[in-house]
Design a protein around this motif. Structure first.
Motif, mmCIF file in Angstrom:
data_model
loop_
_atom_site.group_PDB
_atom_site.id
_atom_site.type_symbol
_atom_site.label_atom_id
_atom_site.label_comp_id
_atom_site.label_asym_id
_atom_site.label_seq_id
_atom_site.Cartn_x
_atom_site.Cartn_y
_atom_site.Cartn_z
ATOM 1 N N GLU A 1 0.816 -1.223 0.000
ATOM 2 C CA GLU A 1 0.000 0.000 0.000
ATOM 3 C C GLU A 1 0.847 1.269 0.000
ATOM 4 O O GLU A 1 0.341 2.353 0.241
ATOM 5 C CB GLU A 1 -0.903 0.018 1.230
ATOM 6 C CG GLU A 1 -1.894 -1.121 1.275
ATOM 7 C CD GLU A 1 -2.735 -1.045 2.528
ATOM 8 O OE1 GLU A 1 -3.787 -0.374 2.478
ATOM 9 O OE2 GLU A 1 -2.333 -1.641 3.536
ATOM 10 N N CYS A 2 2.129 1.139 -0.272
ATOM 11 C CA CYS A 2 3.042 2.268 -0.159
ATOM 12 C C CYS A 2 3.885 2.412 -1.425
ATOM 13 O O CYS A 2 4.379 1.433 -1.962
ATOM 14 C CB CYS A 2 3.957 2.049 1.039
ATOM 15 S SG CYS A 2 5.150 3.350 1.317
ATOM 16 N N ILE B 1 6.161 10.080 -0.228
ATOM 17 C CA ILE B 1 5.648 8.762 0.136
ATOM 18 C C ILE B 1 4.129 8.805 0.035
ATOM 19 O O ILE B 1 3.484 9.686 0.619
ATOM 20 C CB ILE B 1 6.073 8.366 1.560
ATOM 21 C CG1 ILE B 1 7.604 8.334 1.661
ATOM 22 C CG2 ILE B 1 5.462 7.025 1.959
ATOM 23 C CD1 ILE B 1 8.135 8.153 3.067
ATOM 24 N N ASN B 2 3.578 7.886 -0.717
ATOM 25 C CA ASN B 2 2.132 7.698 -0.780
ATOM 26 C C ASN B 2 1.820 6.409 -0.036
ATOM 27 O O ASN B 2 2.291 5.342 -0.424
ATOM 28 C CB ASN B 2 1.653 7.592 -2.231
ATOM 29 C CG ASN B 2 1.704 8.924 -2.929
ATOM 30 O OD1 ASN B 2 0.899 9.795 -2.661
ATOM 31 N ND2 ASN B 2 2.675 9.099 -3.811
ATOM 32 N N TYR B 3 1.086 6.543 1.064
ATOM 33 C CA TYR B 3 0.711 5.381 1.867
ATOM 34 C C TYR B 3 -0.793 5.408 2.039
ATOM 35 O O TYR B 3 -1.348 6.355 2.601
ATOM 36 C CB TYR B 3 1.406 5.420 3.233
ATOM 37 C CG TYR B 3 0.974 4.300 4.138
ATOM 38 C CD1 TYR B 3 1.300 2.980 3.833
ATOM 39 C CD2 TYR B 3 0.252 4.554 5.286
ATOM 40 C CE1 TYR B 3 0.896 1.948 4.656
ATOM 41 C CE2 TYR B 3 -0.151 3.522 6.116
ATOM 42 C CZ TYR B 3 0.175 2.222 5.790
ATOM 43 O OH TYR B 3 -0.227 1.196 6.608
ATOM 44 N N LYS B 4 -1.444 4.365 1.529
ATOM 45 C CA LYS B 4 -2.903 4.328 1.492
ATOM 46 C C LYS B 4 -3.366 5.615 0.814
ATOM 47 O O LYS B 4 -2.933 5.912 -0.279
ATOM 48 C CB LYS B 4 -3.489 4.125 2.883
ATOM 49 C CG LYS B 4 -3.087 2.803 3.516
ATOM 50 C CD LYS B 4 -3.714 2.616 4.872
ATOM 51 C CE LYS B 4 -3.291 1.278 5.466
ATOM 52 N NZ LYS B 4 -3.877 1.056 6.783
#
Length: 142
Positions: free
Chosen positions: A8-9, A33-36
Protein backbone atom coordinates in the motif's frame (compact mmCIF):
# COMPACT_ATOMS: atom_id res chain seq x y z
CA UNK A 1 13.57 4.52 -12.04
CA UNK A 2 13.19 6.46 -8.78
CA UNK A 3 9.97 4.75 -7.62
CA UNK A 4 9.74 1.98 -5.05
CA UNK A 5 6.42 0.17 -4.65
CA UNK A 6 5.54 -1.89 -1.57
CA UNK A 7 1.97 -3.13 -1.03
CA UNK A 8 0.00 0.00 0.00
CA UNK A 9 3.04 2.27 -0.16
CA UNK A 10 4.97 3.92 -2.96
CA UNK A 11 8.14 5.93 -2.47
CA UNK A 12 9.25 8.42 -5.09
CA UNK A 13 12.52 10.34 -5.10
CA UNK A 14 11.78 13.77 -6.52
CA UNK A 15 14.33 15.50 -8.74
CA UNK A 16 14.80 19.08 -7.63
CA UNK A 17 18.57 19.11 -7.22
CA UNK A 18 20.43 22.17 -8.43
CA UNK A 19 23.47 20.44 -9.85
CA UNK A 20 25.37 23.66 -10.54
CA UNK A 21 25.11 24.79 -6.91
CA UNK A 22 28.01 24.64 -4.45
CA UNK A 23 25.48 24.50 -1.60
CA UNK A 24 25.21 20.84 -0.57
CA UNK A 25 21.71 21.48 0.77
CA UNK A 26 20.57 22.16 -2.80
CA UNK A 27 21.51 18.55 -3.64
CA UNK A 28 19.15 17.13 -1.00
CA UNK A 29 17.13 13.99 -1.67
CA UNK A 30 13.45 14.89 -1.48
CA UNK A 31 11.06 12.00 -0.95
CA UNK A 32 7.34 11.70 -1.59
CA UNK A 33 5.65 8.76 0.14
CA UNK A 34 2.13 7.70 -0.78
CA UNK A 35 0.71 5.38 1.87
CA UNK A 36 -2.90 4.33 1.49
CA UNK A 37 -4.67 7.66 0.85
CA UNK A 38 -1.95 9.75 2.56
CA UNK A 39 0.92 11.77 1.12
CA UNK A 40 4.09 12.46 3.11
CA UNK A 41 6.73 14.86 1.80
CA UNK A 42 10.22 14.63 3.31
CA UNK A 43 12.23 17.72 2.40
CA UNK A 44 15.70 16.90 3.84
CA UNK A 45 17.75 20.15 3.81
CA UNK A 46 16.29 21.45 0.55
CA UNK A 47 16.24 25.21 0.02
CA UNK A 48 13.68 27.64 -1.34
CA UNK A 49 15.30 27.23 -4.78
CA UNK A 50 14.65 23.47 -4.61
CA UNK A 51 11.07 24.17 -3.57
CA UNK A 52 10.57 26.36 -6.65
CA UNK A 53 11.75 23.49 -8.87
CA UNK A 54 9.43 21.05 -7.08
CA UNK A 55 6.45 23.30 -7.74
CA UNK A 56 7.41 23.57 -11.42
CA UNK A 57 8.03 19.85 -11.94
CA UNK A 58 5.47 18.10 -9.74
CA UNK A 59 1.82 18.44 -8.82
CA UNK A 60 2.22 18.56 -5.05
CA UNK A 61 -1.08 19.50 -3.46
CA UNK A 62 -2.72 18.77 -0.12
CA UNK A 63 0.22 17.05 1.54
CA UNK A 64 -0.89 15.23 4.68
CA UNK A 65 2.47 15.27 6.46
CA UNK A 66 5.39 17.57 5.70
CA UNK A 67 8.77 16.86 7.24
CA UNK A 68 9.86 20.50 7.17
CA UNK A 69 13.04 21.30 5.25
CA UNK A 70 16.35 22.09 6.94
CA UNK A 71 15.10 21.86 10.54
CA UNK A 72 12.86 24.89 10.01
CA UNK A 73 15.65 27.13 8.73
CA UNK A 74 14.70 30.42 7.07
CA UNK A 75 16.40 29.06 3.91
CA UNK A 76 13.47 26.67 3.44
CA UNK A 77 9.67 26.57 3.63
CA UNK A 78 8.82 29.62 1.54
CA UNK A 79 5.35 31.09 1.80
CA UNK A 80 4.62 30.15 -1.82
CA UNK A 81 5.67 26.54 -1.23
CA UNK A 82 3.68 26.08 1.98
CA UNK A 83 0.59 27.76 0.48
CA UNK A 84 0.80 25.46 -2.53
CA UNK A 85 1.26 22.11 -0.76
CA UNK A 86 -1.06 22.93 2.19
CA UNK A 87 0.34 20.42 4.70
CA UNK A 88 -2.14 19.17 7.30
CA UNK A 89 0.62 18.20 9.73
CA UNK A 90 4.09 19.75 9.74
CA UNK A 91 6.95 18.10 11.61
CA UNK A 92 10.15 19.99 12.39
CA UNK A 93 13.17 17.98 13.46
CA UNK A 94 15.39 20.20 15.63
CA UNK A 95 17.32 19.69 18.83
CA UNK A 96 16.47 21.64 21.95
CA UNK A 97 18.49 24.86 22.40
CA UNK A 98 20.32 24.30 19.09
CA UNK A 99 22.98 26.83 18.15
CA UNK A 100 21.14 27.87 14.99
CA UNK A 101 17.94 28.60 16.92
CA UNK A 102 15.90 26.38 14.59
CA UNK A 103 13.11 26.58 13.74
CA UNK A 104 12.92 30.18 12.55
CA UNK A 105 9.85 31.98 13.87
CA UNK A 106 9.00 33.13 10.31
CA UNK A 107 8.85 29.51 9.16
CA UNK A 108 6.58 28.52 12.04
CA UNK A 109 4.30 31.47 11.17
CA UNK A 110 4.12 30.38 7.53
CA UNK A 111 3.30 26.81 8.54
CA UNK A 112 0.61 27.99 10.95
CA UNK A 113 -1.32 29.49 8.02
CA UNK A 114 -1.73 26.08 6.34
CA UNK A 115 -1.07 23.32 8.86
CA UNK A 116 -3.66 22.05 11.29
CA UNK A 117 -0.86 20.85 13.56
CA UNK A 118 2.82 21.74 13.88
CA UNK A 119 5.17 19.54 15.85
CA UNK A 120 8.76 20.30 16.76
CA UNK A 121 10.95 17.55 18.21
CA UNK A 122 12.76 20.14 20.37
CA UNK A 123 9.47 20.98 22.05
CA UNK A 124 7.42 17.78 21.73
CA UNK A 125 10.03 15.00 21.71
CA UNK A 126 9.24 11.84 19.72
CA UNK A 127 6.28 12.29 17.40
CA UNK A 128 4.07 9.39 16.31
CA UNK A 129 1.48 9.63 13.55
CA UNK A 130 -0.98 6.78 13.08
CA UNK A 131 -2.32 6.69 9.55
CA UNK A 132 -5.88 5.78 10.37
CA UNK A 133 -9.04 7.67 9.41
CA UNK A 134 -8.35 10.37 12.02
CA UNK A 135 -4.57 10.51 11.43
CA UNK A 136 -3.97 10.42 15.20
CA UNK A 137 -0.80 12.01 16.53
CA UNK A 138 0.93 11.61 19.84
CA UNK A 139 4.11 12.98 21.38
CA UNK A 140 6.50 11.57 23.93
CA UNK A 141 8.94 13.91 25.63
CA UNK A 142 12.10 12.21 26.78
Amino acid sequence: NTDINLDECSIQLLDAAIITSDDKNEHSIITLINYKQYQLLLMADATIRNEQLLLQRYNLKNIDVLKVGHHGSITSSSGEFIASIKPKISVISASKNNRYQFPASQVVSRLAKSSDKIYNTAQHGAITIVFDAQMKTSVEKS
